[in-house]
Design a protein around this motif. Structure first.
Motif, mmCIF file in Angstrom:
data_model
loop_
_atom_site.group_PDB
_atom_site.id
_atom_site.type_symbol
_atom_site.label_atom_id
_atom_site.label_comp_id
_atom_site.label_asym_id
_atom_site.label_seq_id
_atom_site.Cartn_x
_atom_site.Cartn_y
_atom_site.Cartn_z
ATOM 1 N N GLU A 109 0.823 -1.211 0.000
ATOM 2 C CA GLU A 109 0.000 0.000 0.000
ATOM 3 C C GLU A 109 0.853 1.254 0.000
ATOM 4 O OE1 GLU A 109 -3.324 2.377 -0.255
ATOM 5 O OE2 GLU A 109 -2.920 0.286 -0.771
ATOM 6 N N ILE A 110 2.025 1.202 0.637
ATOM 7 C CA ILE A 110 2.954 2.347 0.579
ATOM 8 C C ILE A 110 3.285 2.656 -0.878
ATOM 9 C CG2 ILE A 110 5.329 3.077 1.029
ATOM 10 C CD1 ILE A 110 5.119 1.741 3.754
ATOM 11 N N ASP A 111 3.590 1.597 -1.640
ATOM 12 C CA ASP A 111 3.898 1.804 -3.061
ATOM 13 C C ASP A 111 2.666 2.260 -3.834
ATOM 14 O OD1 ASP A 111 6.591 1.133 -2.865
ATOM 15 O OD2 ASP A 111 6.195 -1.004 -3.120
ATOM 16 N N GLY A 112 1.479 1.750 -3.438
ATOM 17 C CA GLY A 112 0.250 2.179 -4.100
ATOM 18 C C GLY A 112 -0.021 3.662 -3.890
ATOM 19 N N ILE A 113 0.182 4.136 -2.668
ATOM 20 C CA ILE A 113 -0.014 5.560 -2.379
ATOM 21 C C ILE A 113 1.053 6.395 -3.062
ATOM 22 C CG2 ILE A 113 0.042 7.290 -0.546
ATOM 23 C CD1 ILE A 113 -1.222 5.214 1.303
ATOM 24 N N SER A 114 2.284 5.891 -3.047
ATOM 25 C CA SER A 114 3.387 6.620 -3.676
ATOM 26 C C SER A 114 3.122 6.827 -5.166
ATOM 27 C CB SER A 114 4.692 5.847 -3.472
ATOM 28 O OG SER A 114 5.766 6.478 -4.118
ATOM 29 N N THR A 115 2.604 5.787 -5.822
ATOM 30 C CA THR A 115 2.304 5.889 -7.261
ATOM 31 C C THR A 115 1.012 6.672 -7.505
ATOM 32 O OG1 THR A 115 3.376 3.765 -7.664
ATOM 33 C CG2 THR A 115 1.872 4.564 -9.366
ATOM 34 N N GLY A 116 0.038 6.475 -6.629
ATOM 35 C CA GLY A 116 -1.272 7.076 -6.844
ATOM 36 C C GLY A 116 -1.402 8.523 -6.417
ATOM 37 N N THR A 117 -0.396 9.056 -5.742
ATOM 38 C CA THR A 117 -0.440 10.469 -5.362
ATOM 39 C C THR A 117 -0.024 11.288 -6.581
ATOM 40 O OG1 THR A 117 0.109 9.913 -3.069
ATOM 41 C CG2 THR A 117 0.417 12.209 -3.761
ATOM 42 N N ARG A 118 -1.000 11.788 -7.294
ATOM 43 C CA ARG A 118 -0.734 12.449 -8.576
ATOM 44 C C ARG A 118 -1.270 13.873 -8.591
ATOM 45 N NH1 ARG A 118 -2.800 7.343 -10.200
ATOM 46 N NH2 ARG A 118 -1.219 5.983 -11.161
ATOM 47 N N TYR A 119 -0.614 14.700 -9.418
ATOM 48 C CA TYR A 119 -1.114 16.049 -9.708
ATOM 49 C C TYR A 119 -1.014 16.240 -11.212
ATOM 50 C CZ TYR A 119 -1.764 21.101 -9.718
ATOM 51 O OH TYR A 119 -2.235 22.371 -9.965
ATOM 52 N N ASN A 120 -2.139 16.558 -11.823
ATOM 53 C CA ASN A 120 -2.187 16.741 -13.277
ATOM 54 C C ASN A 120 -1.656 15.503 -14.005
ATOM 55 O OD1 ASN A 120 -2.760 18.208 -15.625
ATOM 56 N ND2 ASN A 120 -0.703 19.090 -15.730
#
Length: 276
Positions: free
Chosen positions: A121-132
């Protein structure tokens, strides 16, 4: 000397009529446009200064938007980092539970199952935290936020703020291979997680510092736009009261010139009466 071949009085009246009419038209143009410099000949130097100030105001307005975007990027990144921090705290609690001698290896298997999911989940949040559409925390973005991206926050090419966001994936944090399936592994995981928590905390501190800087720059830009707009107004905006008085004067003089021209056109007719 009274003559009939050349109407000097009429010529003079028409000349004044043209001048007064031009003055009246110029005043109307300034009042209609709201600017004191309706054409370059009105004030060439003032026009040059006003154009430069207007350009700076337009650029600074966009710079304020850029600063706002910078804050939004940082707020998005901080939200993801906060979630990762929460996960690490849960992982430390699981590690402490597994490290206890009161837990059997069978129970550690269940604890490790949650622990492993949290790493993913750490990697999921790291990848999924997006801007534009760009990931901010895992280094997969086309823009390298870890190295830093320059955001223009002024009217000059050098007015930049470097926006940097640390990578916060499980590999960077050093917990990708951690496990709590044995007591020894659980004890080792606690040390790894402590380091990871410090890394996330440092990253969030840097994000907060940058947010503060962008906020102050945005306030500074707003002040600059206000002051430059006032300066430009003093140079370019028409004084409505003064110009209205000037228009009224020109209108009266135009009417007088029209009346004078009409009288002057009758003078040759009056002179012809001498021949009767």
């Amino acid at each position: 000397m009274p003559v009939i071949s050349t109407n000097i009085a009429a010529n003079s009246a028409v000349r004044h009529l043209n001048a007064n009419s031009a003055e009246q038209s110029a005043s109307l143009a300034k009042l209609a446009s709201g600017t004191r410099i309706a054409q370059a000949s009105d004030d060439a130097a003032g026009l040059a200064i006003s154009t430069r100030i207007s350009s700076d105001v337009t650029t600074l307005t966009q710079a304020a938007t850029n600063a706002s975007h910078g804050i939004s990027i940082l707020q998005t990144a901080d939200g993801g980092a906060a979630n990762i921090s929460d996960i690490l705290q849960r992982m430390k609690a699981l590690s402490a539970q597994s490290a206890s001698g009161t837990v059997t290896d069978g129970e550690r298997t269940y604890i490790n199952a949650e622990f492993t999911q949290l790493i993913e989940e750490i990697d999921g949040i790291s990848t999924g935290t997006r801007y534009n559409g760009e990931s901010l925390l895992d280094g997969s973005s086309s823009q390298d936020f870890a190295t830093g991206i320059n955001i223009m926050v002024g009217s000059d090419a050098g007015d930049m703020i470097l926006l940097q966001i640390g990578l916060l994936d499980s590999t960077t944090l050093g917990v990708d291979a951690a496990a709590v399936d044995t007591q020894a592994n659980a004890l080792a995981a606690i040390a790894l997680i402590d380091t990871a928590i410090d890394t996330v905390s440092n990253a969030r501190a840097n994000i907060g510092a940058l947010e503060s800087r962008f906020a102050f720059r945005g306030a500074s830009i707003a002040t600059s736009v206000e002051n430059l707009s006032a300066a430009n107004s003093a140079i370019a905006d028409v004084d409505v009261a003064a110009e209205s008085a000037k228009l009224a004067s020109a209108k009266v003089k135009t009417q007088a010139a029209v009346a004078a021209a009409a009288q002057a056109s009758q003078m040759p007719q009056e002179l012809l009466k001498l021949l009767n």
